[in-house]
Design a protein around this motif. Structure first.
Motif, short mmCIF file in Angstrom:
data_model
loop_
_atom_site.label_atom_id
_atom_site.label_comp_id
_atom_site.label_asym_id
_atom_site.label_seq_id
_atom_site.Cartn_x
_atom_site.Cartn_y
_atom_site.Cartn_z
N HIS A 101 -49.80 -21.70 14.64
CA HIS A 101 -50.37 -21.09 15.84
C HIS A 101 -51.72 -20.39 15.62
CE1 HIS A 101 -48.59 -17.00 14.84
NE2 HIS A 101 -49.70 -16.63 15.45
N PRO A 102 -52.02 -19.82 14.42
CA PRO A 102 -53.35 -19.21 14.28
C PRO A 102 -54.49 -20.23 14.35
CG PRO A 102 -51.83 -18.33 12.63
CD PRO A 102 -51.17 -19.53 13.24
N ARG A 103 -54.20 -21.52 14.16
CA ARG A 103 -55.24 -22.55 14.16
C ARG A 103 -55.12 -23.47 15.37
NH1 ARG A 103 -54.58 -25.52 8.53
NH2 ARG A 103 -56.74 -26.15 8.94
N CYS A 104 -54.13 -23.27 16.19
CA CYS A 104 -53.80 -24.23 17.25
C CYS A 104 -54.65 -23.99 18.50
CB CYS A 104 -52.32 -24.13 17.60
SG CYS A 104 -51.80 -25.36 18.83
N PRO A 105 -55.30 -25.04 19.05
CA PRO A 105 -56.08 -24.88 20.27
C PRO A 105 -55.22 -24.77 21.53
CG PRO A 105 -56.11 -27.17 19.57
CD PRO A 105 -55.40 -26.40 18.50
N LYS A 106 -53.91 -25.04 21.41
CA LYS A 106 -53.03 -25.03 22.57
C LYS A 106 -51.99 -23.92 22.50
CE LYS A 106 -53.53 -30.05 23.05
NZ LYS A 106 -52.81 -31.36 23.11
N PHE A 156 -49.74 -20.62 22.94
CA PHE A 156 -49.40 -19.69 24.01
C PHE A 156 -48.38 -18.69 23.47
CE2 PHE A 156 -46.74 -23.41 24.37
CZ PHE A 156 -45.47 -22.94 24.70
N ASP A 157 -47.95 -17.76 24.30
CA ASP A 157 -47.20 -16.59 23.81
C ASP A 157 -45.98 -16.95 22.97
OD1 ASP A 157 -49.03 -14.97 25.01
OD2 ASP A 157 -47.80 -14.52 26.77
N ARG A 158 -45.20 -17.92 23.41
CA ARG A 158 -43.96 -18.24 22.71
C ARG A 158 -44.24 -18.72 21.28
NH1 ARG A 158 -39.05 -22.25 24.88
NH2 ARG A 158 -37.46 -21.40 23.48
N CYS A 159 -45.39 -19.39 21.07
CA CYS A 159 -45.73 -19.91 19.75
C CYS A 159 -45.86 -18.79 18.72
CB CYS A 159 -47.04 -20.69 19.81
SG CYS A 159 -47.07 -22.02 21.02
N ARG A 203 -47.06 -16.78 0.97
CA ARG A 203 -46.51 -15.45 0.64
C ARG A 203 -46.42 -14.56 1.88
NH1 ARG A 203 -50.92 -14.08 -3.79
NH2 ARG A 203 -52.12 -14.93 -2.03
N SER A 204 -47.13 -14.95 2.94
CA SER A 204 -47.14 -14.14 4.16
C SER A 204 -47.29 -15.07 5.35
CB SER A 204 -48.28 -13.12 4.11
OG SER A 204 -48.29 -12.32 5.27
N MET A 205 -46.21 -15.76 5.67
CA MET A 205 -46.25 -16.73 6.76
C MET A 205 -46.34 -16.03 8.11
SD MET A 205 -46.12 -19.86 5.59
CE MET A 205 -45.37 -20.91 6.83
N PRO A 206 -47.14 -16.57 9.04
CA PRO A 206 -47.23 -15.96 10.37
C PRO A 206 -45.90 -16.06 11.12
CG PRO A 206 -48.35 -18.08 10.33
CD PRO A 206 -47.98 -17.77 8.92
N GLN A 207 -45.65 -15.11 12.00
CA GLN A 207 -44.44 -15.16 12.82
C GLN A 207 -44.55 -16.31 13.81
OE1 GLN A 207 -43.54 -11.48 14.74
NE2 GLN A 207 -41.80 -12.29 15.90
N GLY A 208 -43.39 -16.89 14.14
CA GLY A 208 -43.38 -18.00 15.08
C GLY A 208 -43.81 -19.29 14.41
N ASP A 219 -44.36 -47.78 7.80
CA ASP A 219 -43.48 -48.05 8.94
C ASP A 219 -43.32 -46.79 9.78
OD1 ASP A 219 -42.91 -50.71 8.10
OD2 ASP A 219 -41.50 -49.91 6.64
N ARG A 220 -43.22 -45.65 9.12
CA ARG A 220 -42.98 -44.39 9.80
C ARG A 220 -43.72 -43.29 9.06
NH1 ARG A 220 -38.36 -41.00 9.57
NH2 ARG A 220 -37.52 -42.44 8.05
N ILE A 221 -44.12 -42.24 9.78
CA ILE A 221 -44.90 -41.16 9.18
C ILE A 221 -44.25 -39.83 9.51
CG2 ILE A 221 -47.13 -39.95 9.17
CD1 ILE A 221 -48.47 -42.60 9.81
N ALA A 222 -44.17 -38.96 8.51
CA ALA A 222 -43.75 -37.57 8.71
C ALA A 222 -44.93 -36.67 8.37
CB ALA A 222 -42.55 -37.24 7.82
N ILE A 223 -45.18 -35.69 9.23
CA ILE A 223 -46.28 -34.75 9.03
C ILE A 223 -45.70 -33.42 8.56
CG2 ILE A 223 -48.22 -33.58 10.11
CD1 ILE A 223 -48.58 -36.57 10.05
N MET A 224 -46.29 -32.86 7.50
CA MET A 224 -45.78 -31.62 6.90
C MET A 224 -46.83 -30.53 6.99
SD MET A 224 -43.75 -31.46 3.30
CE MET A 224 -42.60 -30.12 2.95
N TYR A 225 -46.38 -29.32 7.36
CA TYR A 225 -47.29 -28.17 7.45
C TYR A 225 -46.52 -26.91 7.11
CZ TYR A 225 -50.85 -24.97 9.19
OH TYR A 225 -51.80 -23.98 9.27
N GLY A 226 -47.07 -26.12 6.21
CA GLY A 226 -46.44 -24.85 5.86
C GLY A 226 -45.04 -25.00 5.30
N GLY A 227 -44.78 -26.11 4.59
CA GLY A 227 -43.48 -26.34 3.97
C GLY A 227 -42.43 -26.95 4.88
N ARG A 228 -42.79 -27.27 6.15
CA ARG A 228 -41.83 -27.84 7.09
C ARG A 228 -42.34 -29.17 7.64
NH1 ARG A 228 -41.06 -25.25 11.92
NH2 ARG A 228 -38.87 -25.84 11.99
#
Length: 348
Positions: free
Chosen positions: A295-300, A302-305, A286-291, A230-239
């Motif tokens: 974002h290291p894998r994202c094709p879209k 930008f700076d704020r990410c 153990r070493s999550m990226p900032q933001g 009925d509904r889907i939740a997507i999880m990435y990096g523990g969130r």
């Protein structure tokens, strides 16, 4: 079908592996609501925190897993809500199987190889309903096998004498033995062939409609969830990075990670399209990226990410109207709008 009423609410759940400065946070401030009668799919790559979330919310975490924050509020059909994380041992024993049950990924590892199917089904009943006679327990065990499409004469079989699909059906029957309100399924069809996967999923949907329980279905295979959730939740990096009605997410995903998962399997209908993978690898917890963790894998990107972590919010762009329209059409109508954690879609 979902009534729109919550049966299980996860609020700010955090799960760590280890203690102190060296602890690794595998689940990060997760908020998730399962509605009564709903099938909620939870998808993501291996290592995204899906199974840890399931074991944390049922307090089945093995050391060094530690629940470091949050609440898991269960709403029984009658009576006051209870926080599962605050139950004492006796209360937790009553809660498991009777109110919430779980079907694990490997049935052969979950079933005891030296006991017959009948023993394993009746043991659940004996532990939770001691006043039930042996004859009634065996009768219930036969009923459960019939319920999941297995001939009752297989009660005398050992797990190794059953096929993979039959063992998984036995586990589903065991999970339904005490008629729980919530069934958690942790990748129950991963080791099965495609035909058997569909048979078990169709049977699960039929049982849900007949018995009215809610399902949290965890898998890395988003194509399975699109078909019957009925509904889907997507999880990435523990969130949780996106939540939406299944049809809405398939037609109009907002988070680039969700879009990447959807393009990693062939479309069920329509013209052929080229399959594309998601570049890179999941983040090191153990070493999550900032933001934004993606974002290291994202094709879209930008700076704020790269600087700020996006909150999970209801988007205010053109997708809001589409999400509201989808919510009024689906089985979770009025229960919850879609949400996304992405700076491409700022919230209210």
């Amino acid at each position: 079908m979902s009534s729109g009423e919550p049966v299980l609410e996860i609020k700010g759940l955090c799960v760590d592996y280890g203690l102190g400065d060296r602890a690794v946070r595998a689940v990060r401030d997760v908020d998730l609501t399962l509605h009564r009668g709903e099938v909620l799919g939870l998808a993501g790559e291996s290592g995204s925190g899906k199974s840890t979330l399931a074991y944390g919310m049922t307090r089945l975490l093995a050391p060094p897993g530690v629940i470091s924050g949050g609440e898991v509020v269960y709403h029984p059909p009658a009576g006051d809500p209870v926080d599962v994380l605050r139950l004492d041992d006796a209360g937790l024993r009553r809660f498991r199987w009777a109110e919430t049950s779980i079907v694990f990924q490997g049935a052969m590892n979950s079933l005891n190889p030296v006991h017959r199917v009948s023993t394993q089904l009746t043991d659940v009943l004996a532990a939770h309903r001691p006043a039930m006679s042996k004859t009634d327990r065996l009768s219930r065990a036969r009923e459960l096998l019939t319920l999941v499409g297995i001939a009752p004469d297989r009660l005398d079989s050992y797990p190794h004498q059953l096929s993979g699909g039959m063992r998984q059906r036995v586990m589903i029957g065991m999970a339904l033995a005490l008629e729980p309100q919530v069934v958690i399924m942790d990748e129950p069809t991963t080791a099965l062939d495609v035909v058997m996967q569909r048979q078990i999923l169709r049977q699960l949907v039929d049982l849900r409609e007949r018995l009215g329980f809610s399902v949290l279905f965890i898998t890395h295979d988003l194509s399975l969830l699109v078909e019957f959730s009925d509904r889907i939740a997507i999880m990435y990096g523990g969130r949780i990075v996106e939540q939406a009605p299944a049809a809405q997410l398939y037609r109009d995903s907002l988070h680039p990670y969700s879009e990447g998962l959807l393009h990693a399997f062939p479309p069920l209908r329509g013209p052929r399209r080229e399959l594309t993978g998601i570049p890179g690898a999941p983040p090191d917890l153990r070493s999550m990226p900032q933001g934004c963790a993606f974002h290291p894998r994202c094709p879209k990107v930008f700076d704020r990410c790269t600087e700020e972590l996006p909150p999970l919010v209801v988007p205010v762009d053109g997708s809001t109207a589409r999400a509201a329209a989808a919510a009024t059409e689906g089985p979770t109508a009025g229960a919850e709008q879609r949400s996304v954690a992405c700076w491409l879609h700022p919230g209210r």
